[in-house]
Design an enzyme around this catalytic site. Structure first.
Site, PDB file in Angstrom:
ATOM      1  CG  HIS A  45      10.940  -7.495  -6.794  1.00 19.71           C
ATOM      2  ND1 HIS A  45      11.825  -6.423  -7.512  1.00 19.71           N
ATOM      3  CD2 HIS A  45      10.400  -6.603  -5.806  1.00 19.71           C
ATOM      4  CE1 HIS A  45      11.530  -4.998  -6.979  1.00 19.71           C
ATOM      5  NE2 HIS A  45      10.552  -5.186  -6.019  1.00 19.71           N
TER       6      HIS A  45
ATOM      7  CB  ILE B 215       7.052   3.788  -6.100  1.00 20.20           C
ATOM      8  CG1 ILE B 215       6.952   4.421  -7.640  1.00 20.20           C
ATOM      9  CG2 ILE B 215       6.919   2.251  -6.166  1.00 20.20           C
ATOM     10  CD1 ILE B 215       7.235   5.812  -7.392  1.00 20.20           C
ATOM     11  CB  ALA B 216       2.258   1.077  -4.996  1.00 16.67           C
TER      12      ALA B 216
ATOM     13  CG  LEU C 137       5.717  -6.504  -2.811  1.00 18.60           C
ATOM     14  CD1 LEU C 137       5.390  -8.059  -2.378  1.00 18.60           C
ATOM     15  CD2 LEU C 137       4.841  -5.856  -1.593  1.00 18.60           C
TER      16      LEU C 137
ATOM     17  CG  ASP D 196      16.796   2.890  -4.552  1.00 17.28           C
ATOM     18  OD1 ASP D 196      15.533   2.074  -4.823  1.00 17.28           O
ATOM     19  OD2 ASP D 196      16.700   4.177  -4.405  1.00 17.28           O
TER      20      ASP D 196
ATOM     21  CE  LYS E 159      14.613   0.979  -9.659  1.00 14.08           C
ATOM     22  NZ  LYS E 159      14.367   1.634  -8.100  1.00 14.08           N
TER      23      LYS E 159
ATOM     24  NE  ARG F 105      14.588   3.707  -2.190  1.00 16.02           N
ATOM     25  CZ  ARG F 105      13.418   3.548  -2.003  1.00 16.02           C
ATOM     26  NH1 ARG F 105      12.876   3.096  -0.837  1.00 16.02           N
ATOM     27  NH2 ARG F 105      12.535   3.559  -2.977  1.00 16.02           N
TER      28      ARG F 105
ATOM     29  CB  CYS G  73      -0.851   0.020   1.214  1.00 16.55           C
ATOM     30  SG  CYS G  73      -2.377  -0.781   0.758  1.00 16.55           S
ATOM     31  CB  ALA G  74       3.581   2.323   1.630  1.00 18.72           C
TER      32      ALA G  74
HETATM   33  N1  LIG Z   1       9.767   3.017 -10.646  1.00 17.94           N
HETATM   34  C1  LIG Z   1       9.733   3.924  -9.719  1.00 17.94           C
HETATM   35  O1  LIG Z   1       9.719   4.894 -10.030  1.00 17.94           O
HETATM   36  C2  LIG Z   1      10.317   3.498  -8.374  1.00 17.94           C
HETATM   37  C3  LIG Z   1      10.481   2.143  -8.002  1.00 17.94           C
HETATM   38  N2  LIG Z   1      10.758   1.685  -6.741  1.00 17.94           N
HETATM   39  C4  LIG Z   1      10.973   0.490  -6.386  1.00 17.94           C
HETATM   40  O2  LIG Z   1       9.529  -0.095  -5.787  1.00 17.94           O
HETATM   41  C5  LIG Z   1       9.979  -1.228  -4.864  1.00 17.94           C
HETATM   42  C6  LIG Z   1       9.484  -0.693  -3.542  1.00 17.94           C
HETATM   43  O3  LIG Z   1       9.958   0.441  -3.152  1.00 17.94           O
HETATM   44  P1  LIG Z   1       9.170   1.557  -2.122  1.00 17.94           P
HETATM   45  O4  LIG Z   1       7.831   1.811  -2.761  1.00 17.94           O
HETATM   46  O5  LIG Z   1      10.404   2.586  -1.994  1.00 17.94           O
HETATM   47  O6  LIG Z   1       9.163   0.632  -1.005  1.00 17.94           O
HETATM   48  P2  LIG Z   1       8.252   1.127   0.448  1.00 17.94           P
HETATM   49  O7  LIG Z   1       9.164   0.444   1.635  1.00 17.94           O
HETATM   50  O8  LIG Z   1       7.714   2.377   0.521  1.00 17.94           O
HETATM   51  O9  LIG Z   1       7.007  -0.079   0.083  1.00 17.94           O
HETATM   52  C7  LIG Z   1       7.093  -1.229  -0.055  1.00 17.94           C
HETATM   53  C8  LIG Z   1       5.774  -1.913   0.281  1.00 17.94           C
HETATM   54  O10 LIG Z   1       6.028  -3.300   0.329  1.00 17.94           O
HETATM   55  C9  LIG Z   1       5.346  -3.804   1.378  1.00 17.94           C
HETATM   56  N3  LIG Z   1       6.174  -4.775   2.165  1.00 17.94           N
HETATM   57  C10 LIG Z   1       5.763  -6.140   2.120  1.00 17.94           C
HETATM   58  N4  LIG Z   1       6.896  -6.869   2.722  1.00 17.94           N
HETATM   59  C11 LIG Z   1       7.483  -5.990   3.457  1.00 17.94           C
HETATM   60  C12 LIG Z   1       8.669  -5.823   4.096  1.00 17.94           C
HETATM   61  N5  LIG Z   1       9.116  -6.861   4.724  1.00 17.94           N
HETATM   62  N6  LIG Z   1       9.017  -4.691   4.648  1.00 17.94           N
HETATM   63  C13 LIG Z   1       8.681  -3.522   4.102  1.00 17.94           C
HETATM   64  N7  LIG Z   1       7.731  -3.369   3.106  1.00 17.94           N
HETATM   65  C14 LIG Z   1       7.055  -4.606   2.755  1.00 17.94           C
HETATM   66  C15 LIG Z   1       4.646  -2.976   2.110  1.00 17.94           C
HETATM   67  O11 LIG Z   1       3.146  -2.864   1.999  1.00 17.94           O
HETATM   68  P3  LIG Z   1       2.026  -3.231   3.129  1.00 17.94           P
HETATM   69  O12 LIG Z   1       2.727  -2.890   4.248  1.00 17.94           O
HETATM   70  O13 LIG Z   1       0.987  -2.400   2.530  1.00 17.94           O
HETATM   71  O14 LIG Z   1       1.910  -4.772   2.899  1.00 17.94           O
HETATM   72  C16 LIG Z   1       5.261  -1.498   1.691  1.00 17.94           C
HETATM   73  O15 LIG Z   1       4.223  -0.527   1.408  1.00 17.94           O
HETATM   74  C17 LIG Z   1      11.478  -1.210  -4.808  1.00 17.94           C
HETATM   75  O16 LIG Z   1      11.725  -2.335  -5.694  1.00 17.94           O
HETATM   76  C18 LIG Z   1      11.796   0.012  -5.580  1.00 17.94           C
HETATM   77  O17 LIG Z   1      13.240  -0.231  -6.405  1.00 17.94           O
HETATM   78  C19 LIG Z   1      10.731   2.657  -5.601  1.00 17.94           C
HETATM   79  C20 LIG Z   1      10.308   3.700  -5.968  1.00 17.94           C
HETATM   80  C21 LIG Z   1      10.097   4.564  -7.457  1.00 17.94           C
HETATM   81  O1  LIG Z   2      13.153   4.183  -8.473  1.00 19.91           O
HETATM   82  C1  LIG Z   2      13.478   4.858  -7.917  1.00 19.91           C
HETATM   83  C2  LIG Z   2      13.406   6.333  -8.409  1.00 19.91           C
HETATM   84  O2  LIG Z   2      13.912   7.244  -7.698  1.00 19.91           O
HETATM   85  C3  LIG Z   2      14.158   7.207  -6.217  1.00 19.91           C
HETATM   86  C4  LIG Z   2      15.239   8.047  -5.815  1.00 19.91           C
HETATM   87  O3  LIG Z   2      14.607   9.417  -6.264  1.00 19.91           O
HETATM   88  C5  LIG Z   2      14.529   5.755  -5.895  1.00 19.91           C
HETATM   89  O4  LIG Z   2      14.687   5.649  -4.431  1.00 19.91           O
HETATM   90  C6  LIG Z   2      13.582   4.925  -6.359  1.00 19.91           C
HETATM   91  O5  LIG Z   2      13.884   3.298  -6.244  1.00 19.91           O
END
Ligand SMILES: NC(=O)C1=CN([C@@H]2O[C@H](COP(=O)(O)OP(=O)(O)OC[C@H]3O[C@@H](n4cnc5c(N)ncnc54)[C@H](OP(=O)(O)O)[C@@H]3O)[C@@H](O)[C@H]2O)C=CC1
Ligand SMILES: O=C1CO[C@H](CO)[C@@H](O)[C@@H]1O
Length: 333
Positions: free
Chosen positions: A81, A16-17, A76, A180, A99, A168, A13-14
């Site tokens: 993944h 980038i989604a 996630l 990342d 990614k 991270r 739920c948190a």
């Molecule tokens: N393409 C882009 O623009 C971006 C891509 N990313 C990628 O997205 C992925 C997630 O990053 P980001 O959104 O920042 O991560 P967050 O930590 O913000 O969110 C990850 C989500 O994963 C779930 N989750 C499940 N198991 C775990 C655990 N053991 N610990 C923590 N969280 C868990 C949680 O959802 P819940 O609690 O609701 O179940 C949580 O909201 C990474 O692979 C990152 O590289 C990240 C940012 C930008």
């Molecule tokens: O993919 C991503 C895009 O940029 C962010 C940084 O600004 C990263 O943390 C993230 O994982």
């Protein structure tokens, strides 16, 4: 498929989604977000209500069991993944995975095989590649305007080092700056050159204060004909998000190269023999275009822009970068 829209389910739920990918799917032409799941039911319900998502599940398993869901987005932490991509594929869902798709190429191969066996599509969420800027940049290069490419430089840094609990900064979760953000300039160089590097040399700083993940890395990827990508990435340095392509006669600068500007037009710059011109690119939501690529492939049978072989090849390059950084050696691919 007879319906007009792909019904997406989102795991988690948190991050980038919530920030970008769910709104992107909601703005896409081919998809709608039909359900979201969280490890906590309340969180799922709150997020669903705030984002106008019809269904909320208190576990990822329940969402995968929903037969109304066609495709699953996996945002996630990196170490999850592979597991959830394979579980989604086995449940018959198409998958968009964040990614880097996996922790290494072995995992990526297993994910690709599971999706192929289940007959579902798999895409890695490198959203930047769907931005029309990159096709335009490739057109400028193909026109010969900047001459032969001699080198590429990319940088992606940001600073959230104070957020100690961030995924991270957890090694077992696949934390670190290479996974990342380093993956972006590496992906962009492979995209622009249309080939794979032959060797990788990376120097990284592994921080004992941050569970030994790499907080900063600088690298050199050797491509054919003496062309190289030099890059740096980091999670405790001021923000940069740029790409530069250097030719014999000119160069292309790409600001906001990987995460484009939000709700604003984009651009890049071409400099030839001292004359610099701006190429304007109207605003698009690259997360929506990313969703439409997989959406069209499912609904209309059009080919995905990036095949699953690209996912494995990309992870092989990341494997080489990791090995180089850890062993302090040049790794031949
Ligand atoms: N393409 C882009 O623009 C971006 C891509 N990313 C990628 O997205 C992925 C997630 O990053 P980001 O959104 O920042 O991560 P967050 O930590 O913000 O969110 C990850 C989500 O994963 C779930 N989750 C499940 N198991 C775990 C655990 N053991 N610990 C923590 N969280 C868990 C949680 O959802 P819940 O609690 O609701 O179940 C949580 O909201 C990474 O692979 C990152 O590289 C990240 C940012 C930008
Ligand atoms: O993919 C991503 C895009 O940029 C962010 C940084 O600004 C990263 O943390 C993230 O994982």
């Amino acid at each position: 498929m007879s319906q007009s829209k792909l019904r997406w389910g989102v795991l988690g739920c948190a991050g980038i989604a919530k920030r970008a990918v769910i709104p992107g799917i909601q703005q896409s032409q081919t998809g709608e977000v039909a359900a979201i799941a969280s490890r906590g039911e309340e969180k799922a319900k709150e997020t669903a209500a705030s984002l106008n998502i019809p269904k909320a599940y208190g576990s990822y398993e329940e969402l995968l069991a929903d037969e109304q869901i066609d495709a699953v987005y996996v945002p996630l932490p990196n170490h999850l993944h592979k597991e959830w991509t394979i579980r989604a594929a086995e449940a018959g869902k198409h998958v968009l995975v964040e990614k880097p798709a996996a922790l290494n190429s072995q995992e990526a191969e297993e994910m690709v095989a599971a999706c192929a066996k289940a007959g579902v599509k798999l895409a890695e969420a490198f959203m930047y590649r769907h931005h029309p800027r990159y096709a335009m940049i490739r057109d400028v290069i193909a026109s010969g305007e900047i001459g032969a490419i001699r080198g590429i430089h990319g940088a992606f840094t940001f600073n959230n080092a104070k957020d100690a609990n961030n995924v991270r900064y957890k090694r077992y979760m696949g934390g670190g700056s290479l996974y990342d953000v380093g993956v972006y300039p590496i992906s962009a160089a492979r995209l622009i050159l249309g080939q794979e590097p032959q060797a990788a040399t990376v120097h990284a700083f592994f921080s004992s204060e941050h569970d030994q993940v790499d907080m900063m890395a600088s690298g050199l990827l050797e491509f054919a004909d003496g062309v190289a990508l030099t890059f740096d990435c980091g999670m405790w340095a001021a923000g940069r998000n740029v790409l530069e392509i250097i030719g014999t006669d000119g160069r292309i600068e790409v600001p906001c190269a990987y995460v484009s500007r939000q709700n604003a037009d984009d651009h890049f710059f071409v400099t030839v023999r001292g004359e610099r011109r701006e190429v304007a690119v109207p605003y698009v939501n690259h997360y929506a275009l990313q969703a439409d690529d997989i959406g069209r492939s499912v609904l209309e049978g059009s080919p995905q822009r990036f095949g699953t072989d690209d996912i494995v090849r990309g992870m092989k390059v990341i494997d080489a970068c990791m090995q180089s950084a850890q062993e302090r050696v040049r790794v031949v691919l």
